[in-house]
Design an enzyme around this catalytic site. Sequence first.
Site, PDB file in Angstrom:
ATOM      1  N   LEU A   1      64.723  -7.622 -11.772  1.00  0.00           N
ATOM      2  CA  LEU A   1      65.672  -6.571 -11.411  1.00  0.00           C
ATOM      3  C   LEU A   1      64.978  -5.214 -11.424  1.00  0.00           C
ATOM      4  O   LEU A   1      64.201  -4.915 -12.337  1.00  0.00           O
ATOM      5  CB  LEU A   1      66.827  -6.494 -12.419  1.00  0.00           C
ATOM      6  N   CYS A   2      65.293  -4.375 -10.456  1.00  0.00           N
ATOM      7  CA  CYS A   2      64.814  -2.993 -10.451  1.00  0.00           C
ATOM      8  C   CYS A   2      65.477  -2.250 -11.607  1.00  0.00           C
ATOM      9  O   CYS A   2      66.708  -2.252 -11.736  1.00  0.00           O
ATOM     10  CB  CYS A   2      65.180  -2.312  -9.139  1.00  0.00           C
ATOM     11  N   VAL A   3      64.666  -1.604 -12.448  1.00  0.00           N
ATOM     12  CA  VAL A   3      65.219  -1.008 -13.664  1.00  0.00           C
ATOM     13  C   VAL A   3      66.217   0.112 -13.374  1.00  0.00           C
ATOM     14  O   VAL A   3      67.275   0.179 -14.011  1.00  0.00           O
ATOM     15  CB  VAL A   3      64.094  -0.541 -14.623  1.00  0.00           C
TER      16      VAL A   3
END
Lengths: 123, 130
Positions: B77-79
């Site tokens: 997941l993109c932070v």
Amino acid sequence: MVEPATRSTLAVIRHAPYGSSLARAAIDVSLANAAFDQPVELLFMGDGVLQLLPAQDAAALGRKNLARLLASLPLYGIEQVYVDAESAARYRVDLAQSPVAAVPLEATALRALLREHDQLLGF
Amino acid sequence: MIYSLLVMSPPASGSSAATAARFAQALIEAGHSIRRVFFLDEGVTCASSLAVFPQDESSGLQAWVDLAERHGVDLVLCVSSALRYGMLDNTEAERHERPCASIHPRFTISGLGQLVDATATSDRLVTFGG
């Protein structure tokens, strides 16, 4: 972590600036590519050409001004920016006023651009 | 061939996220390999372990978990998207003083560099959503 640049990437931007967060995602991904020295080029088409309108004001939405972010892209080495001339004409987007210099392409050149890149990211 | 997937659509709307998981499954069945599935923007909600769907609908979570557990698919997941949508692992929940983690442990939270790496090292990158 990232391998040397072996593949060319084109971000194809097709959505209007403030209807979703995709426009911002496209800018973030492009900046990340630039930060890792991976060449990335941008193509605005369809509703995406609305991101090139000058004098955007997102303050009332509580969002960042995307035009200002687009204007900063050349500072990060992202200089190849293209726009579908037909979409720009349909929305009457005056490219002379665009926040980032964008080269208008006719259909044939557009097809060539899409063909010559290894990776297409759709936003 | 080496594939990576970029998933930007949520499981709660449309069918694109479910299509992405089925596409991933089909790739493996066809003998291809998947370098990474990167979730960005609304797509990060695919990782939610707290979402409750009606009994006759699927959140799609199990399909992703199966891909990770049976085939070792890397789910990232993109932070910045994850924080915005409240998709937190234990570390992020603690750091931002939230009551609990909200993502399934088979997903990891990392930066956009992981997408850049996947783009550079895969033969094909397929976008879902957007």
